[in-house]
Design a protein around this motif. Sequence first.
Motif, PDB file in Angstrom:
ATOM      1  N   GLY A   1       0.797  -1.246   0.186  1.00  0.00           N
ATOM      2  CA  GLY A   1       0.028   0.006   0.119  1.00  0.00           C
ATOM      3  C   GLY A   1       0.785   1.305  -0.151  1.00  0.00           C
ATOM      4  N   GLN A   2       2.165   1.265  -0.254  1.00  0.00           N
ATOM      5  CA  GLN A   2       2.854   2.346  -0.368  1.00  0.00           C
ATOM      6  C   GLN A   2       3.387   2.707  -1.633  1.00  0.00           C
ATOM      7  N   VAL A   3       3.541   4.088  -2.060  1.00  0.00           N
ATOM      8  CA  VAL A   3       3.830   4.364  -3.339  1.00  0.00           C
ATOM      9  C   VAL A   3       5.068   3.853  -3.700  1.00  0.00           C
ATOM     10  N   ASP A   4       5.495   3.120  -4.597  1.00  0.00           N
ATOM     11  CA  ASP A   4       6.917   2.724  -5.098  1.00  0.00           C
ATOM     12  C   ASP A   4       7.784   3.905  -5.718  1.00  0.00           C
ATOM     13  N   SER A   5       8.509   4.546  -4.892  1.00  0.00           N
ATOM     14  CA  SER A   5       9.268   5.574  -5.214  1.00  0.00           C
ATOM     15  C   SER A   5      10.325   5.134  -6.202  1.00  0.00           C
ATOM     16  N   THR A   6      10.657   3.891  -6.454  1.00  0.00           N
ATOM     17  CA  THR A   6      11.654   3.524  -7.479  1.00  0.00           C
ATOM     18  C   THR A   6      10.810   3.755  -8.887  1.00  0.00           C
ATOM     19  N   TYR A   7       9.518   3.702  -9.050  1.00  0.00           N
ATOM     20  CA  TYR A   7       8.828   3.838 -10.314  1.00  0.00           C
ATOM     21  C   TYR A   7       9.002   5.088 -10.951  1.00  0.00           C
ATOM     22  N   GLY A   8       9.217   5.043 -12.192  1.00  0.00           N
ATOM     23  CA  GLY A   8       9.211   6.318 -13.056  1.00  0.00           C
ATOM     24  C   GLY A   8      10.439   7.085 -12.858  1.00  0.00           C
TER      25      GLY A   8
END
Length: 185
Positions: A47-54
Amino acid sequence: VRLPPGGDFLWTVGVEFDSTGGVLVAYNRRTGGMPSGGLVTRVTPAGQVDSTYGDTGSGARAVPPDVFLTDFALTAADRAVVLGNPVQDGAWYVNRLTPDGHDDPEFGTIAGGGTLVTFDGSQARGYALELEPDGKVLTAGNSWQLLAVARLTAGGRLDPTYSGDGKVVTEMPFSIEAVGLDIIA
């Protein structure tokens, strides 16, 4: 979950589960009263934003800033395929992202990734996208209130096996805007 980066108005285009149980969310934003384009964000199974995406470091992949997303789908290889409309252009924007949220350089006709699909006339708008089992991308929308359909190859180029140039515009007995698309096998 607070989707990055913030804005004063967000609207969701779609949600898809990836093969790991994560969720990809495509959405548009407006900041300071001005349109500021579409994004794709991955949320982990926890449920956490994946900070490695993008490519922003915030867990979001922005499409070009003047493009508003209208539909998206996820391939079996966890690649997001997005459809949108540039604000000032009568073209459809189609792009495929890698599983980590970057432009797929093997997709499209634009340097770095993506394709602009144009029709005669400047009023073309793409609204619906569907992936075919062989990786081809089918899109639908309108051009001057006529039904417009385009098919791209799995590599993101107009498919010449579909109507000779990859595009069809069909007059209907009424004004039309395609908002949904399905492939019947």
